[in-house]
Write an enzyme that holds these catalytic residues in place. Structure first.
Site, PDB file in Angstrom:
ATOM      1  N   THR A 172      39.685  38.187  46.479  1.00  0.00           N
ATOM      2  CA  THR A 172      41.072  38.146  46.013  1.00  0.00           C
ATOM      3  C   THR A 172      41.976  38.440  47.203  1.00  0.00           C
ATOM      4  O   THR A 172      42.021  39.570  47.697  1.00  0.00           O
ATOM      5  CB  THR A 172      41.315  39.165  44.890  1.00  0.00           C
ATOM      6  OG1 THR A 172      40.452  38.866  43.797  1.00  0.00           O
ATOM      7  CG2 THR A 172      42.761  39.104  44.414  1.00  0.00           C
ATOM      8  N   LYS A 220      44.992  33.781  40.619  1.00  0.00           N
ATOM      9  CA  LYS A 220      44.235  35.027  40.435  1.00  0.00           C
ATOM     10  C   LYS A 220      45.165  36.238  40.465  1.00  0.00           C
ATOM     11  O   LYS A 220      45.007  37.172  39.670  1.00  0.00           O
ATOM     12  CB  LYS A 220      43.178  35.161  41.532  1.00  0.00           C
ATOM     13  CG  LYS A 220      42.427  36.499  41.534  1.00  0.00           C
ATOM     14  CD  LYS A 220      41.700  36.763  40.225  1.00  0.00           C
ATOM     15  CE  LYS A 220      41.151  38.179  40.133  1.00  0.00           C
ATOM     16  NZ  LYS A 220      40.124  38.490  41.120  1.00  0.00           N
TER      17      LYS A 220
END
Length: 291
Positions: free
Chosen positions: A97, A172
């Protein structure tokens, strides 16, 4: 599948993800900064690489699953990094991420070596990673995704093509924004119910009967009621993601006042020594300041 896969980063998520690649019959070579973490994968048949560059040189698809932007940039762009060893025609798939800007930076670096790139962060924590049921959000060229789809399917149940490079990372961050809001909101509601002398089970019962019911309440919510904060997604990583949300919001000129307040709460929790607990330990932070 004849593709050779390199997997870099064997933490809470990386180890079960790499294990699922091995179970799918793929040829997998792994590497981790703490070398001892590669031993369980070696026992399952994985080859252990000497460095990210070494793994990249012997792989058709290289996957990175690391803690944050600085970690990924070090492993890809640093000395003996992926960019030094990646072959023409290979694909780097970053499943960490990170920010869309970081994804574009990585894509540019491997493009200079005539290699391809996907940003493919995941939705799900340790349990779904172990079960191979992650939701994978992909940014990059459709044809590159199709080349890598069999590999991604070994780790996830749903693959969503979000758009070009950086789109997976942006999606995300927006997803984790909702997760942070859910955890903070549930924790505040739970604190209020308890301080009012009510049974927390009634709180869960009402939420489950509502139009906004969610499986999250029966997993993470139940754990919070029981004060079970065993790490599945570390609080420090959620705090990092909240910082990245703020950076993206600034870049795209989106004001996120509620998210800023939640970021401050997670920052306080990390400073208070809860960094290595699950992000659901935000409840413990609220309780400590409400004593």
């Amino acid at each position: 599948m004849s593709l050779r896969v390199g997997f870099l980063g064997l933490g809470t998520m990386g180890t079960p993800m790499a294990s699922n690649l091995l179970k799918a019959g793929l040829k997998v070579q792994v590497w981790n900064r703490t070398a001892s973490k590669a031993a369980p994968l070696a026992s399952l048949g994985a080859k252990v690489g000497k460095s990210p560059a070494h793994v990249a040189a012997e792989s058709d698809v290289i996957i990175t699953m690391l803690g944050g932007p600085q970690d990924v940039e070090q492993v890809v762009l640093g000395e003996n990094g992926v960019a030094e060893g990646i072959k023409s025609g290979a694909v780097l798939v970053d499943m960490s991420t990170v920010s869309p800007a970081t994804s574009r930076k990585l894509a540019g670096a491997v493009a200079a070596k005539q290699a391809e790139f996907l940003d493919a962060p995941v939705v799900g924590s340790k349990g779904p990673a172990t079960a191979g049921e992650l939701v994978i959000l992909v940014g990059g060229l459709p044809q590159t995704l199709e080349r890598c789809r069999p590999i991604l399917q070994a780790m996830g149940k749903i693959i969503i093509h979000a758009g070009g490079v950086g789109a997976g990372s942006a999606l995300k961050l927006a997803t984790n924004l909702m997760l942070a809001h859910l955890a903070a909101g549930f924790a505040e509601g739970l604190l209020l119910v308890q301080r009012a002398g009510l049974d927390p089970k009634r709180y869960l019962e009402v939420l489950e009967a509502s139009t906004f019911r969610s499986p999250w309440y029966q997993t993470k919510g139940v754990g919070m009621v029981k004060r079970e904060f065993a790490v599945h997604f570390a609080l420090k990583h959620m705090h990092k993601d909240l910082r990245l949300m703020g950076e993206l919001a600034s870049d795209v000129k989106a004001d996120l006042p509620i998210t800023r307040a939640i970021q401050q709460l997670f920052e306080q929790a990390e400073v208070s020594g809860r960094a290595e607990l699950d992000y659901s330990a935000i409840l413990a932070q609220l309780e400590s300041v409400s004593a």
